[in-house]
Scaffold this active site. Structure first.
Site, PDB file in Angstrom:
ATOM      1  N   GLN A  11       0.857  -1.181   0.000  1.00 31.66           N
ATOM      2  CA  GLN A  11       0.000   0.000   0.000  1.00 31.66           C
ATOM      3  C   GLN A  11       0.891   1.227   0.000  1.00 31.66           C
ATOM      4  O   GLN A  11       1.629   1.477   0.958  1.00 31.66           O
ATOM      5  CB  GLN A  11      -0.915   0.037   1.226  1.00 31.66           C
ATOM      6  CG  GLN A  11      -1.865   1.233   1.217  1.00 31.66           C
ATOM      7  CD  GLN A  11      -2.558   1.446   2.560  1.00 31.66           C
ATOM      8  OE1 GLN A  11      -1.907   1.750   3.552  1.00 31.66           O
ATOM      9  NE2 GLN A  11      -3.863   1.261   2.598  1.00 31.66           N
ATOM     10  N   TYR A  65      -6.346  10.999   3.553  1.00 33.45           N
ATOM     11  CA  TYR A  65      -4.914  11.129   3.331  1.00 33.45           C
ATOM     12  C   TYR A  65      -4.737  12.125   2.174  1.00 33.45           C
ATOM     13  O   TYR A  65      -5.712  12.690   1.678  1.00 33.45           O
ATOM     14  CB  TYR A  65      -4.308   9.766   3.009  1.00 33.45           C
ATOM     15  CG  TYR A  65      -4.131   8.860   4.210  1.00 33.45           C
ATOM     16  CD1 TYR A  65      -5.040   8.871   5.270  1.00 33.45           C
ATOM     17  CD2 TYR A  65      -3.067   7.978   4.292  1.00 33.45           C
ATOM     18  CE1 TYR A  65      -4.874   8.040   6.379  1.00 33.45           C
ATOM     19  CE2 TYR A  65      -2.894   7.145   5.396  1.00 33.45           C
ATOM     20  CZ  TYR A  65      -3.801   7.177   6.432  1.00 33.45           C
ATOM     21  OH  TYR A  65      -3.636   6.365   7.515  1.00 33.45           O
ATOM     22  N   ARG A 106      -9.798  -7.226  10.200  1.00 28.60           N
ATOM     23  CA  ARG A 106      -9.806  -7.521  11.632  1.00 28.60           C
ATOM     24  C   ARG A 106      -9.962  -9.006  11.929  1.00 28.60           C
ATOM     25  O   ARG A 106      -9.357  -9.517  12.881  1.00 28.60           O
ATOM     26  CB  ARG A 106     -10.914  -6.722  12.316  1.00 28.60           C
ATOM     27  CG  ARG A 106     -10.620  -5.249  12.466  1.00 28.60           C
ATOM     28  CD  ARG A 106     -11.830  -4.441  12.864  1.00 28.60           C
ATOM     29  NE  ARG A 106     -12.797  -4.363  11.777  1.00 28.60           N
ATOM     30  CZ  ARG A 106     -13.978  -3.755  11.872  1.00 28.60           C
ATOM     31  NH1 ARG A 106     -14.341  -3.187  13.005  1.00 28.60           N
ATOM     32  NH2 ARG A 106     -14.794  -3.715  10.835  1.00 28.60           N
TER      33      ARG A 106
END
Length: 413
Positions: free
Chosen positions: A104, A174, A361
């Site tokens: 990423q 971002y 998760r």
């Protein structure tokens, strides 16, 4: 001709641009908290090796910052030549377990911690950069040129170190996402105003990244669908006070598709600046987040946490309703993120026209969950969606719940 995905096995090999992972499962990018010196560690390698051994087709390494000022703090991997040896060991470990490796690539922009980085945070204008308790510096033409080259250099380094895929971060407010947001971007030049202008930085970066790696790697964009902020309307001075929404996301995705520089889109949602829980859903761990902070930030979290960290009830595939709008707008492959925990949610995604699914998760609790689901379709994830893993990013990202234990903060809603 449209592929009938209802007949597709999520565990069968699937093509994504120039690569063919062994299945349609992607371990999504989640900061691992295992790079204290901004370099790959043995602990990070083992984290991804274990995830790869657990059965995903692609394991995504996060967060690979393209510039020193582009980190949410200085402990994240910085894509510089000094990182190369560790990155090669990392991709080798992922490959050894039969999975492919994705990096990423991102620039945190206003989400960066200028105090930790010892460098000014950047934004489309002067907007709050709360992690550094400051305001951003407005990006100018030279900054845009430099940051775009930073993405190019990081992409080339990643591929040279064995990464098979690149995820360009265009979400969560971002830097690229902050340019997309009408709430944060008030520029009057060619990078502000219309959706086309606000998407210009993203498109230039994606073009440059593709130009740097060609068909040596798959490239996808992680694209916000909704910042989770505001309503239709305008605030004082005629400025929009709602964030990026799904209609603008669909228009942006269509621009990406027409440009032809990416192989897929991973729809996401929420804002690390304004509404982080819109990405995660479930009960926010307020006390645990405050305890993980230090100094004034801890005090601030205790004060504003109940307002900043909202509670969105968890349900499987919770981002599907928004992502379905994107699915109707483009024919590019899409990666469904958010609440993918079992065979049923995987199949729901495929039946809804998504080519890949991303898990996060649930893999912290059970790295081998994909293999177990493949062996037994009735397998139920042991993740209880308590979100107590979230504050562990400041130490070592993990599920803190012991086997058979249910946290006091757990609520199925």
């Amino acid at each position: 001709m449209t592929l009938d995905l209802s007949t597709v096995d999520p565990f069968a090999p699937a093509q994504l641009g120039p690569i063919t992972p062994r299945n349609r499962l992607i371990k999504c990018a989640t900061f691992e908290g295992r790079t204290p010196d901004a370099l790959v560690t043995d602990e990070l390698i083992e984290f991804h090796r274990e995830t790869a051994a657990g059965g995903v087709g692609i394991s995504t390494v996060a967060y690979c910052a393209v510039a020193p000022e582009g980190r949410t703090d200085r402990h994240q991997i910085l894509m510089v030549p000094e990182a190369a040896d560790g990155l090669r060991r990392l991709t080798d470990a992922i490959h050894s377990e039969g999975a492919l490796a994705a990096a990423q690539l991102g620039h945190a922009g206003p989400v960066a911690n200028s105090i930790s980085n010892r460098a000014k945070a950047l934004g489309p204008g002067r907007i709050p950069a709360p992690m550094g308790m400051s305001a951003t510096a407005k990006v100018d033409a030279d900054d845009i040129k430099r940051v775009t080259q930073n993405f190019v250099d990081a992409a080339r380094l990643a591929v040279d170190c064995g990464f098979d895929a690149l995820e360009v971060h265009c979400g969560h407010n971002y830097l690229i996402s902050s340019f997309l947001s009408p709430l944060l971007n008030h520029r009057r030049d060619g990078y502000g105003g219309s959706v086309v202008n606000r998407a210009r930085l993203a498109r230039e970066v994606l073009e440059a990244v593709r130009g740097a790696v060609g068909d040596e790697a798959a490239v996808w964009a992680k694209l916000n669908m909704f910042d989770g902020v505001g309503k239709p309307g305008r605030g004082r001075g005629g400025r929009p006070w709602s964030g990026f929404n799904v209609d603008q996301a669909c228009e942006t995705a269509q621009l990406f598709e027409a440009d032809g520089f990416i192989d897929a889109i991973e729809p996401t949602a929420g804002s690390s600046l304004l509404n982080p829980m819109y990405l995660f859903h479930g009960k926010p761990p307020l006390a645990e987040f405050a305890d993980a902070m230090k100094g004034p930030i801890r005090t601030g979290m205790k004060a504003v946490g109940p307002v900043f960290l909202k509670h969105y009830p968890y349900r499987d595939a919770y981002l599907l309703p928004l992502a379905a709008e994107l699915r109707k707008s483009v024919s590019l492959p899409l990666i469904l993120l958010g609440g993918i925990t079992d065979r049923a949610s995987m199949q729901t995604a495929l039946d809804s026209g998504f080519e890949f699914v991303a898990m996060g998760r649930a893999l912290l609790r059970e790295p081998d969950l994909p293999l177990r689901i493949q062996e037994d379709a009735s397998t139920v994830s042991r993740c209880v969606h308590c979100n107590l893993c979230m504050p562990t990013i400041y130490s070592e990202t993990r599920c803190p719940i012991r086997e058979g234990e249910v946290p006091d903060t757990f609520s199925p809603a």
